[in-house]
Scaffold this motif. Structure first.
Motif, PDB file in Angstrom:
ATOM      1  N   GLU A  48      19.504 128.321  41.403  1.00  0.00           N
ATOM      2  CA  GLU A  48      18.616 128.994  42.029  1.00  0.00           C
ATOM      3  C   GLU A  48      18.562 130.433  41.814  1.00  0.00           C
ATOM      4  O   GLU A  48      19.146 130.966  40.650  1.00  0.00           O
ATOM      5  CB  GLU A  48      19.230 128.731  43.554  1.00  0.00           C
ATOM      6  N   SER A  49      17.814 130.901  42.597  1.00  0.00           N
ATOM      7  CA  SER A  49      17.494 132.646  42.140  1.00  0.00           C
ATOM      8  C   SER A  49      19.260 133.275  42.054  1.00  0.00           C
ATOM      9  O   SER A  49      19.935 133.188  42.937  1.00  0.00           O
ATOM     10  CB  SER A  49      16.856 133.318  43.028  1.00  0.00           C
ATOM     11  N   ALA A 252      24.474 119.574  46.713  1.00  0.00           N
ATOM     12  CA  ALA A 252      23.956 120.445  47.587  1.00  0.00           C
ATOM     13  C   ALA A 252      22.333 120.739  47.113  1.00  0.00           C
ATOM     14  O   ALA A 252      21.289 120.505  47.970  1.00  0.00           O
ATOM     15  CB  ALA A 252      24.484 121.529  47.893  1.00  0.00           C
ATOM     16  N   ALA A 256      19.072 118.873  48.757  1.00  0.00           N
ATOM     17  CA  ALA A 256      17.921 119.806  49.547  1.00  0.00           C
ATOM     18  C   ALA A 256      16.671 119.636  49.255  1.00  0.00           C
ATOM     19  O   ALA A 256      15.771 119.929  49.913  1.00  0.00           O
ATOM     20  CB  ALA A 256      18.518 121.257  49.483  1.00  0.00           C
ATOM     21  N   ARG A 268      22.481 115.042  53.422  1.00  0.00           N
ATOM     22  CA  ARG A 268      22.404 116.272  52.909  1.00  0.00           C
ATOM     23  C   ARG A 268      23.925 116.861  52.762  1.00  0.00           C
ATOM     24  O   ARG A 268      24.557 116.792  53.663  1.00  0.00           O
ATOM     25  CB  ARG A 268      21.545 117.247  53.529  1.00  0.00           C
TER      26      ARG A 268
ATOM     27  N   ASP B 192      14.454 129.519  47.570  1.00  0.00           N
ATOM     28  CA  ASP B 192      15.293 128.364  46.823  1.00  0.00           C
ATOM     29  C   ASP B 192      15.599 127.248  47.522  1.00  0.00           C
ATOM     30  O   ASP B 192      15.435 127.417  48.848  1.00  0.00           O
ATOM     31  CB  ASP B 192      16.703 129.007  46.641  1.00  0.00           C
ATOM     32  N   VAL B 193      15.521 126.135  46.960  1.00  0.00           N
ATOM     33  CA  VAL B 193      15.461 124.628  47.640  1.00  0.00           C
ATOM     34  C   VAL B 193      16.559 124.607  48.799  1.00  0.00           C
ATOM     35  O   VAL B 193      16.389 124.131  49.877  1.00  0.00           O
ATOM     36  CB  VAL B 193      15.633 123.493  46.809  1.00  0.00           C
ATOM     37  N   THR B 194      17.612 125.153  48.690  1.00  0.00           N
ATOM     38  CA  THR B 194      18.816 124.932  49.560  1.00  0.00           C
ATOM     39  C   THR B 194      18.489 125.655  50.907  1.00  0.00           C
ATOM     40  O   THR B 194      18.566 125.361  52.056  1.00  0.00           O
ATOM     41  CB  THR B 194      20.220 125.238  49.104  1.00  0.00           C
ATOM     42  N   ILE B 195      18.072 127.039  50.697  1.00  0.00           N
ATOM     43  CA  ILE B 195      17.397 127.880  51.943  1.00  0.00           C
ATOM     44  C   ILE B 195      16.230 127.321  52.535  1.00  0.00           C
ATOM     45  O   ILE B 195      16.329 127.316  53.798  1.00  0.00           O
ATOM     46  CB  ILE B 195      17.419 129.295  51.260  1.00  0.00           C
ATOM     47  N   GLN B 196      15.370 126.628  51.806  1.00  0.00           N
ATOM     48  CA  GLN B 196      14.085 125.972  52.542  1.00  0.00           C
ATOM     49  C   GLN B 196      14.716 124.818  53.442  1.00  0.00           C
ATOM     50  O   GLN B 196      14.095 124.773  54.443  1.00  0.00           O
ATOM     51  CB  GLN B 196      13.620 125.402  51.226  1.00  0.00           C
TER      52      GLN B 196
END
Lengths: 326, 270
Positions: A48-49, A252, A256, A268, B192-196
């Motif tokens: 991710e970022s 994770a 997600a 999840r 980001d996908v996890t935040i989404q």
């Protein structure tokens, strides 16, 4: 695989010093990453970022100078080259950037954009270059009369094709693709992925794919590195990563991503909170503060990548032991 | 998931319009958009860029971009034609009965006011609350959208919020007056996908607690499949297929819907 890797990255590290307001601090964007890329294969770097994946792309191509480590491209030690000797490596190593709107010079016509790498890296004369430009346009499925256009006269998908054609111009051995489909609609994304696969099959180019789009990674990569806060937390074949993810972060991340699958129940694995600041990280596993499976030992020492089987390795003693018992 | 939905809450009927060119001609972007969002539904409008999905959502709030010109059609909210209302009456509905959450939360928040101030403003305008009462409600709302340390966060400015936290603050702002209809315009794009996934879980949870109707604008069919009960697929400024979400996505009738599903899953690529 018995052949030697075309690109080999060892213990790559990039630190940034953060000055101002009080003491000097260090932000470690990439913290000791190693991987090999063999001819004709695709290695994906996902995360991710803030995971450091784009910094890796920039360090490997020396658009950013890494703090330490080694990068070997077809036998050449890339990081040891002088500024004068460096440009020669771009005959073998090219990059496709995320945003084709800002990576193409708005004042250059398509044919000049494609002519530039040919002038710099080949000894072809004008007529031969014109023939090569026509061939490049054909190979990315664009009509030849596109050559007279300016970037703003193209759609996003067409611009990305030009970005790919520019990288292809010098017949490189490796192309680093930095989020090549991030700004595109799904139907255009499909076309670009098909194009990249076809070019790889025809020309045997190796790809380093930087992406957060798991659907794309799953379809085109042979091997996958999962990054979290500058470290590789898991690596393996695409099959191993997607079908049997071991590290809690990989689980994770995969769980997600929304899917069109009715009747399939989704479990999840949730992480707590958000990604912490990469400045002055505490000792121990970087995920420990957010991980539902963490136990006290996780906060003591940073776990190395542990073997699970084949090429599959994950930096989590908790889940690796659990997989081996199963 | 589906089943007994209530009466129509938002009806978009034959909405057409376009942007006025320099010569006074209209370049059409919406060509007879028609769909109905029933009370209590989790409705999705999906489409690719340029399909007109965001424009339709903005039209429902009467906030059309400059130069947009409606040529036909109506948008009815709870029976009243929104496009026939004057600005003052629209302002009464916006934020209190229909709320919207925009795509880029940090850009949607005003950078020069604290986040708390901006949330308080919404309920002070619509509910005539005292400063103290508004503050209490705003803090409570931030807490409900799971912004940790709500009290401290109230005094912070948007640039001190991460993308995910800013999106939560925007949700708090949209929900503070308990609207009947919440429009979410690409609420998780760019996250980001996890935040989404966390934001979507939160939306589902808030919806369950308040019986609110949601209209989600998105390009991601995965999100639609996992959360919504009704869907309208848009292309070239009109709706090409609409209906029950499971039905449309598992047995699409329109070739474009089929192509969109195949492309989202990158099916035909080995």
């Amino acid at each position: 695989m018995t052949e030697s890797p075309v690109l080999s990255v060892r213990d790559l590290r990039k630190d940034y010093d953060i000055r101002g307001r009080g003491r000097r601090r260090t932000l470690t964007a990439v913290d000791g990453v190693s991987f090999d890329v063999y001819p004709g294969e695709t290695v994906a770097i996902v995360g991710e970022s803030g995971s450091g994946k784009s910094t890796i792309a920039r360090c490997v191509t020396r658009l950013t100078e890494p703090t330490s480590g080694a990068v070997t491209l077809a036998g050449t030690p890339v990081l040891e080259l002088s500024a004068r000797a460096l440009p020669a490596i771009y005959r073998d190593l090219q990059m496709v950037f995320q945003d084709p709107n800002s990576s193409l010079d708005p004042l250059m016509r398509v044919r000049d954009l494609l002519d530039e790498p040919l002038r710099l890296h080949t000894k072809l004369d004008k007529a031969a270059r014109a023939a090569k430009i026509a061939e490049l346009l054909r190979s990315v499925d664009l009509p030849e009369d596109m050559g007279a256009r300016l970037p703003h006269q193209l759609s996003g998908g067409q611009r990305q094709r030009i970005g790919i054609a520019r990288a292809l111009a010098v017949d490189p051995k490796v192309i680093v693709l930095d989020e090549p489909t991030a700004s595109l609609d799904v139907s255009i994304r499909g076309q670009i992925i098909r194009l990249l696969k076809r070019l790889q099959a025809e020309q045997g180019i190796a790809y380093v794919l930087i992406s957060h789009d798991l659907a794309v990674v799953r379809r085109i990569s042979d091997r996958v590195l999962v990054m979290y806060l500058g470290k590789t937390v898991e690596e393996g074949s695409a099959k191993e990563i997607f079908e049997a993810p071991a590290h809690p972060y990989t689980r994770a991340l995969l769980s997600a991503a929304p899917k069109i699958a009715f009747g399939e129940s989704r479990t999840r694995l949730k992480l707590e909170g958000e990604i912490p600041s990469p400045v002055d990280l505490p000792p121990g596993c970087r995920l420990a503060g957010r991980c539902p499976l963490a136990w006290p030992d996780c906060r003591r020492a940073d776990p190395p990548l542990l073997p699970i089987g084949g090429t599959h390795r994950a930096a989590c003693p908790v889940t690796v032991q659990e997989t081996q018992r199963a | 998931m589906s089943g007994n939905l209530g009466k129509p809450l938002l009806e978009v009927e034959n909405l057409s319009g376009g942007f006025m060119g320099p010569a006074g001609d209209i370049a059409p972007v919406l060509n007879g958009v028609t769909f109905t969002v029933e009370e209590g539904a989790f409705f999705a409008v999906v489409g690719e860029s340029g399909s007109g999905k965001s424009l339709t959502a903005l039209a429902a709030l009467g906030v059309m971009p400059q130069g947009f010109c409606r040529t036909a059609g109506a948008i009815r909210f709870n029976g009243t034609d929104l496009l026939g209302l004057d600005e003052a009456r629209l302002r009464n509905i916006r934020g209190s009965q229909i709320s919207i959450v925009f795509q880029d939360a940090r850009a949607a928040l005003n950078p020069v006011f604290t986040v708390g101030q901006q949330i308080m403003d919404v309920c002070r305008v619509h509910q005539n609350l005292s400063r103290r009462e508004a503050r209490r409600r705003a803090e409570e709302m931030l807490d409900r959208v799971r912004v940790p340390e709500a009290k401290r966060r109230m005094a912070q400015y948007p640039h001190e919020f991460s993308g995910g936290m800013a999106q939560r603050a925007l949700l708090a702002m949209a929900l503070i007056c308990q609207p009947r209809l919440l429009i979410l315009d690409e609420p998780t794009t760019g996250l980001d996908v996890t935040i989404q996934a966390d934001i979507l879980d939160l939306i589902v949870e808030l919806r369950a607690a308040s019986n609110m109707t949601i209209c989600l604008i998105t390009h991601d069919l995965g999100i639609v499949a996992e959360n919504c009960d009704r869907v309208a697929v848009m292309r070239h400024g009109s709706v090409c297929e609409t209906g029950d979400c499971v039905q449309v996505l598992s047995d699409p009738r329109h070739p474009y819907t089929r192509a969109l599903i195949a492309n989202s899953q990158l099916e035909e690529i080995v």
